[in-house]
Design a protein around this motif. Sequence first.
Motif, mmCIF file in Angstrom:
data_model
loop_
_atom_site.group_PDB
_atom_site.id
_atom_site.type_symbol
_atom_site.label_atom_id
_atom_site.label_comp_id
_atom_site.label_asym_id
_atom_site.label_seq_id
_atom_site.Cartn_x
_atom_site.Cartn_y
_atom_site.Cartn_z
ATOM 1 N N PRO A 168 33.334 36.383 39.526
ATOM 2 C CA PRO A 168 33.837 37.520 40.360
ATOM 3 C C PRO A 168 34.431 38.663 39.874
ATOM 4 O O PRO A 168 33.957 39.868 39.921
ATOM 5 C CB PRO A 168 34.274 37.200 41.751
ATOM 6 N N MET A 169 35.433 38.508 39.273
ATOM 7 C CA MET A 169 36.339 39.602 38.586
ATOM 8 C C MET A 169 35.652 40.228 37.530
ATOM 9 O O MET A 169 35.780 41.693 37.431
ATOM 10 C CB MET A 169 37.731 39.066 37.937
ATOM 11 N N TYR A 170 34.918 39.473 36.723
ATOM 12 C CA TYR A 170 34.255 40.114 35.635
ATOM 13 C C TYR A 170 32.739 40.779 35.970
ATOM 14 O O TYR A 170 32.282 41.396 35.182
ATOM 15 C CB TYR A 170 34.050 39.260 34.411
ATOM 16 N N LEU A 171 32.325 40.133 37.140
ATOM 17 C CA LEU A 171 31.273 40.961 37.733
ATOM 18 C C LEU A 171 31.557 42.247 38.065
ATOM 19 O O LEU A 171 30.873 43.470 37.666
ATOM 20 C CB LEU A 171 30.559 40.101 38.878
ATOM 21 N N PHE A 172 32.657 42.428 39.033
ATOM 22 C CA PHE A 172 32.986 43.880 39.125
ATOM 23 C C PHE A 172 33.370 44.611 38.073
ATOM 24 O O PHE A 172 33.108 46.052 38.042
ATOM 25 C CB PHE A 172 34.466 43.886 40.098
ATOM 26 N N LEU A 173 34.117 44.092 36.988
ATOM 27 C CA LEU A 173 34.304 44.633 35.683
ATOM 28 C C LEU A 173 32.876 45.288 35.027
ATOM 29 O O LEU A 173 33.024 46.367 34.474
ATOM 30 C CB LEU A 173 35.068 44.008 34.574
#
Length: 323
Positions: A61-66
């Motif tokens: 999820p962190m890198y999806l948002f990024l």
Amino acid sequence: MTGTEIRNQTSVQEFILLGFPGTWYFRMALAVLFSAMYVLTILGNVSIIALVRTHPRLHTPMYLFLCNLSFLEIWYTTACVPKAIGVMLGTSQIISFTVCLLQLYFLLSMGSTECFLLAIMAYDRYLAICHPLRYNSLMNRTFSAQLALACWLCGFLAISVLMSLISRLPFCGPNVINHFICDIDSWIALSCADMRLVELATFIDSFIIVMVSCAITVVSYIFIISTILRIPAAQVWQKAFSTCSSHLTVVTIWYGYAIFLFLIPSAQNSLDLNKIVNIFNTIVTPLLNPFIYTLRNKEVKEALGKTVTGILSGFRKKEISSK
């Protein structure tokens, strides 16, 4: 001026973007600088998206948002920089009312979306650090995708009422906008109508968007810091802070500009100063974000290192086979 008097005026349908006054060499230098920064911004943000897509370890999820943030930065800077370069070159200074309205709408909407995305990224880090055992169930792929979609929808819908008010403004002349883009302060200052309602709507919109997203970010980091301070191991402290440092840097830069531009009344800052701050907001920040996330994030650095190593080894194999 009454409504009847306004209607009797000739409506201005085209505007001239003043850009940055100065010598031809100064404007050419700015055009070259803006072009270089634009290319680097596109390459940097596309690289972030490509890295996340090609490395399964980054499918979180962190890198999806990024990726959403990088995608937004590409379009945010594209909405203003090519036109700004044309203005500096003197080849594209004229802009129609409709195009000016669309540019303003996209810039404000994407700016709002970025505020919401940064807040959601802070909330994601809060769940990862404060609730690590339940993180995967609380922030699964479906929920993170829904949050990202909500950021985009809220960002574009939040500006709709304000843009509806601006679209009804009459412009009777002059038609020279003291900016390199259709900035809200510089543009609506040319209107021949009473601006109090638009100014109030601008302040309310900006206050709600910036303050709500900022509050989510601040509260998330208060819980994060309090949780980290209760952990005795210094190594865990360092790891926890390293996962948040890049996001915290971006948040500080972004909200600093946003608060200056939208929450400080326009009468207190000159339009020339507004132009300078807008350069950082629309050009410098989108350029810095990929470098901040790359240099301050261990996982992204490792993925980038593997990609570069793979590309270099591929070139070496081709050279050996050709010999």
